[in-house]
Design an enzyme around this catalytic site. Structure first.
Site, mmCIF file in Angstrom:
data_model
loop_
_atom_site.group_PDB
_atom_site.id
_atom_site.type_symbol
_atom_site.label_atom_id
_atom_site.label_comp_id
_atom_site.label_asym_id
_atom_site.label_seq_id
_atom_site.Cartn_x
_atom_site.Cartn_y
_atom_site.Cartn_z
ATOM 1 N N HIS A 196 34.982 17.442 -1.396
ATOM 2 C CA HIS A 196 35.944 16.977 -0.387
ATOM 3 C C HIS A 196 35.622 15.536 -0.013
ATOM 4 O O HIS A 196 34.469 15.240 0.309
ATOM 5 C CB HIS A 196 35.867 17.871 0.848
ATOM 6 C CG HIS A 196 37.010 17.637 1.775
ATOM 7 N ND1 HIS A 196 37.075 16.548 2.586
ATOM 8 C CD2 HIS A 196 38.143 18.339 1.970
ATOM 9 C CE1 HIS A 196 38.211 16.585 3.258
ATOM 10 N NE2 HIS A 196 38.875 17.663 2.907
ATOM 11 N N TYR A 219 41.675 14.592 12.081
ATOM 12 C CA TYR A 219 41.253 14.355 13.458
ATOM 13 C C TYR A 219 42.477 13.844 14.207
ATOM 14 O O TYR A 219 42.991 12.766 13.884
ATOM 15 C CB TYR A 219 40.154 13.293 13.520
ATOM 16 C CG TYR A 219 38.874 13.680 12.795
ATOM 17 C CD1 TYR A 219 37.997 14.609 13.354
ATOM 18 C CD2 TYR A 219 38.536 13.098 11.571
ATOM 19 C CE1 TYR A 219 36.814 14.962 12.700
ATOM 20 C CE2 TYR A 219 37.349 13.446 10.922
ATOM 21 C CZ TYR A 219 36.500 14.375 11.491
ATOM 22 O OH TYR A 219 35.332 14.720 10.853
ATOM 23 N N PRO A 241 28.919 19.014 17.138
ATOM 24 C CA PRO A 241 29.532 19.223 15.816
ATOM 25 C C PRO A 241 30.550 18.138 15.432
ATOM 26 O O PRO A 241 31.178 18.231 14.391
ATOM 27 C CB PRO A 241 30.227 20.593 15.949
ATOM 28 C CG PRO A 241 30.403 20.809 17.398
ATOM 29 C CD PRO A 241 29.374 19.998 18.121
ATOM 30 N N LYS A 289 26.781 17.478 11.221
ATOM 31 C CA LYS A 289 25.448 17.102 10.725
ATOM 32 C C LYS A 289 24.414 18.215 10.855
ATOM 33 O O LYS A 289 23.349 18.153 10.239
ATOM 34 C CB LYS A 289 24.903 15.887 11.505
ATOM 35 C CG LYS A 289 25.711 14.633 11.355
ATOM 36 C CD LYS A 289 25.380 13.924 10.076
ATOM 37 C CE LYS A 289 26.081 12.599 9.955
ATOM 38 N NZ LYS A 289 26.761 12.428 8.683
ATOM 39 N N TYR A 329 29.190 9.032 7.639
ATOM 40 C CA TYR A 329 29.882 10.323 7.696
ATOM 41 C C TYR A 329 29.299 11.309 6.685
ATOM 42 O O TYR A 329 29.132 12.479 6.966
ATOM 43 C CB TYR A 329 31.367 10.050 7.407
ATOM 44 C CG TYR A 329 32.313 11.205 7.662
ATOM 45 C CD1 TYR A 329 32.377 11.819 8.909
ATOM 46 C CD2 TYR A 329 33.178 11.645 6.670
ATOM 47 C CE1 TYR A 329 33.261 12.855 9.141
ATOM 48 C CE2 TYR A 329 34.078 12.671 6.896
ATOM 49 C CZ TYR A 329 34.107 13.273 8.136
ATOM 50 O OH TYR A 329 34.981 14.294 8.373
HETATM 51 P P1 RFL Z 1 20.695 28.932 12.732
HETATM 52 O O1 RFL Z 1 21.673 28.878 11.643
HETATM 53 O O2 RFL Z 1 21.180 29.141 14.137
HETATM 54 O O3 RFL Z 1 19.652 30.076 12.376
HETATM 55 C C1 RFL Z 1 18.701 30.518 13.324
HETATM 56 C C2 RFL Z 1 18.401 31.971 13.013
HETATM 57 O O4 RFL Z 1 17.394 32.433 13.914
HETATM 58 C C3 RFL Z 1 17.741 33.730 14.365
HETATM 59 N N1 RFL Z 1 17.040 33.908 15.673
HETATM 60 C C4 RFL Z 1 15.931 34.642 15.800
HETATM 61 N N2 RFL Z 1 15.233 35.366 14.900
HETATM 62 C C5 RFL Z 1 14.122 36.004 15.352
HETATM 63 N N3 RFL Z 1 13.686 35.938 16.650
HETATM 64 C C6 RFL Z 1 14.366 35.214 17.582
HETATM 65 N N4 RFL Z 1 13.936 35.141 18.829
HETATM 66 C C7 RFL Z 1 15.550 34.519 17.161
HETATM 67 N N5 RFL Z 1 16.443 33.730 17.788
HETATM 68 C C8 RFL Z 1 17.335 33.360 16.869
HETATM 69 C C9 RFL Z 1 19.240 33.708 14.477
HETATM 70 O O5 RFL Z 1 19.790 35.037 14.417
HETATM 71 C C10 RFL Z 1 19.616 32.875 13.241
HETATM 72 O O6 RFL Z 1 19.825 33.670 12.100
HETATM 73 O O7 RFL Z 1 19.767 27.619 12.796
HETATM 74 P P2 RFL Z 1 19.313 26.569 11.644
HETATM 75 O O8 RFL Z 1 18.744 27.284 10.452
HETATM 76 O O9 RFL Z 1 18.516 25.587 12.349
HETATM 77 O O10 RFL Z 1 20.688 25.909 11.124
HETATM 78 C C11 RFL Z 1 21.435 25.069 11.984
HETATM 79 C C12 RFL Z 1 22.930 25.259 11.691
HETATM 80 O O11 RFL Z 1 23.254 26.629 11.773
HETATM 81 C C13 RFL Z 1 23.809 24.458 12.684
HETATM 82 O O12 RFL Z 1 23.230 23.199 12.950
HETATM 83 C C14 RFL Z 1 25.230 24.237 12.127
HETATM 84 O O13 RFL Z 1 25.925 25.452 12.049
HETATM 85 C C15 RFL Z 1 26.007 23.232 12.987
HETATM 86 N N6 RFL Z 1 27.413 23.103 12.555
HETATM 87 C C16 RFL Z 1 27.741 22.331 11.455
HETATM 88 N N7 RFL Z 1 26.769 21.679 10.763
HETATM 89 C C17 RFL Z 1 27.084 20.969 9.642
HETATM 90 O O14 RFL Z 1 26.177 20.368 9.043
HETATM 91 N N8 RFL Z 1 28.383 20.896 9.158
HETATM 92 C C18 RFL Z 1 29.416 21.526 9.797
HETATM 93 O O15 RFL Z 1 30.566 21.480 9.317
HETATM 94 C C19 RFL Z 1 29.120 22.277 11.011
HETATM 95 N N9 RFL Z 1 30.092 22.950 11.668
HETATM 96 C C20 RFL Z 1 28.414 23.794 13.244
HETATM 97 C C21 RFL Z 1 29.759 23.707 12.779
HETATM 98 C C22 RFL Z 1 28.122 24.582 14.380
HETATM 99 C C23 RFL Z 1 29.130 25.241 15.054
HETATM 100 N N10 RFL Z 1 28.789 25.999 16.203
HETATM 101 C C24 RFL Z 1 28.685 27.406 16.145
HETATM 102 C C25 RFL Z 1 28.125 25.309 17.276
HETATM 103 C C26 RFL Z 1 30.761 24.386 13.457
HETATM 104 C C27 RFL Z 1 30.459 25.152 14.608
HETATM 105 C C28 RFL Z 1 31.575 25.867 15.348
#
Ligand code: RFL
Length: 387
Positions: free
Chosen positions: A68, A198, A290, A294, A384
């Site tokens: 993309h 956007y 978000p 990143k 970006y």
């Molecule tokens: P995660 O993915 O939240 O994984 C953490 C894991 O830890 C577990 N956990 C526990 N396990 C054991 N004991 C505990 N006490 C625990 N507490 C929590 C959880 O169940 C989970 O499985 O963190 P990680 O690995 O650091 O990854 C970070 C990403 O998930 C996050 O930054 C992104 O999703 C942010 N984000 C986006 N990032 C991008 O790079 N590109 C995107 O297009 C993008 N879109 C987004 C997003 C985040 C969003 N939200 C939900 C805020 C879109 C959205 C809507």
């Protein structure tokens, strides 16, 4: 080695350690099916793809991901497109939804002999000042237990046990509330256009991002303190259509919303990213709004840096990489934070500003620079897609 959390950070780290013969266990609060269903990020930077390729973790995204490289801005002054894949560093995103990436990473990790304990919640990390830190846990039935390792990696997100267990004063927390909330939506509908969109509108921001041919993410700026269920599907589609100027630029392809959440745009960075034998990566280390997609990309980058440093220390007795881990990550984190802040200001006027019309003019000028200046476009493209 004990890893908390089976998100992108924890699983990339587990895969690197397992491949290098460092024994580890991943403790995950959720069940495997819950992880498979959790829809979040989707846009992977070119550097993220290279990291996954380097460590044999990219087969799934090569099979199912799509390139993309275009985004469209819709404003009161019309619309314009940036083919960012042909600007700046000439790199593109790969769209591969996060839950599929997590599933790919888990499959390879388990094939490499890695252990995961699903339904196991870390409660606290103790003894991080020594050489045998302990993680106390409880299972899905509330039964207690504990795990010990030479190091603990806190990859359990912003509300996880790793952050909570840091002794008071051990790290500094930087926090910024951008003063904006988005209703994050996942629609069971094909994308409405072949670009990220956007839309800046007097009623607030609206965004469109493809995920798969059947699923599309939308964002709708909403009041602070709103709840996800405040509006019906119909009302949300009407508002999205209005702000995205569908009457002028083409209709939106509607469908049921299968996920809704309110995201408060916030940034949060811990400094340093370690204390004693506890190292933080991913959202546990820093949270980013978000607005610039990143978060998952930083999580993968940090997991690689931590994994390589841990292997050097544990397999080759070379601790220098671990000593540099925090500073190396923070350099990337702060640059990503700066760009995400710039994006927030590109898409929204400063909230609660002294002079809203003045702020509104500044926002329009930022967009005008992006529309007309090639050097601004090159800078945008590089920021970006980069991490
Ligand atoms: P995660 O993915 O939240 O994984 C953490 C894991 O830890 C577990 N956990 C526990 N396990 C054991 N004991 C505990 N006490 C625990 N507490 C929590 C959880 O169940 C989970 O499985 O963190 P990680 O690995 O650091 O990854 C970070 C990403 O998930 C996050 O930054 C992104 O999703 C942010 N984000 C986006 N990032 C991008 O790079 N590109 C995107 O297009 C993008 N879109 C987004 C997003 C985040 C969003 N939200 C939900 C805020 C879109 C959205 C809507």
């Amino acid at each position: 080695m004990v890893i908390l959390g089976a998100g992108p950070a924890g699983l990339v780290l587990g895969n690197l350690l397992q491949a290098a013969g460092v024994g580890c266990v991943v403790l995950e609060r959720a069940g495997r099916e819950q992880l498979r269903a959790r829809q979040r990020a989707g846009f992977l930077a070119a550097n993220t793809v290279r990291i996954l390729e380097r460590h044999g973790l990219a087969d799934g995204l090569h099979r199912r991901g799509r390139t993309h490289a275009t985004c469209e801005f819709r404003t009161e002054d019309g619309r314009f497109r940036l083919h960012y894949g042909a600007l700046g560093s000439g790199e593109a995103h790969t769209v591969h939804p996060q839950h599929l990436l997590v599933d790919d990473l888990l499959t390879v990790y388990q094939a490499r002999g890695g252990q995961v304990r699903f339904g196991t919640e870390a409660v606290a990390v103790q003894g991080m000042d020594g050489t045998r830190p302990t993680v106390t846990v409880r299972d899905a039935d509330g039964r207690p237990g504990h795990w010990r390792g030479r190091y603990v990696a806190g990859c359990d997100g912003r509300h996880g046990a790793a952050r909570r267990s840091l002794p008071p004063g051990a790290v500094r927390r930087h926090h910024l509330d951008h003063g904006v909330s988005w209703l994050g939506l996942l629609a069971e509908a094909p994308p409405s256009l072949d670009a990220v969109a956007y839309a800046v509108h007097g009623r607030g921001f609206a965004g469109h991002m493809a995920r798969t041919p059947e699923l599309t993410r939308y964002y709708l700026q909403c009041e602070h303190g709103s709840s996800p269920g405040d509006r019906t599907d119909e009302q949300i589609w009407d508002e999205l259509a209005l702000r995205m100027r569908a009457a002028e630029f083409g209709p939106l392809r509607r469908g049921r919303f299968v996920d809704r959440s309110v995201v408060q745009l916030e940034s949060d960075v811990l400094e340093p990213l370690c204390h004693g034998a506890l190292f933080l990566a991913g959202d546990a280390a820093s949270l980013i709004s978000p607005s610039a997609a990143k978060g998952a990309n930083l999580a993968v980058l940090e997991a690689e840096l931590l994994g390589l440093a841990l292997v050097d220390d544990l397999r080759h007795g070379a601790p220098e990489g671990l000593a540099r881990y925090s500073a190396r990550c923070l350099d990337h984190i702060w640059r990503a934070q700066e760009f995400s802040r710039w994006m927030v200001r590109l898409l929204h006027a400063a909230p609660a500003a002294d002079d809203p019309p003045f702020q509104e003019r500044l926002r329009r000028s930022r967009l005008a620079s992006l529309r007309t200046s090639r050097s601004c476009q090159d800078w945008f493209a590089e920021q970006y897609v980069g991490v």
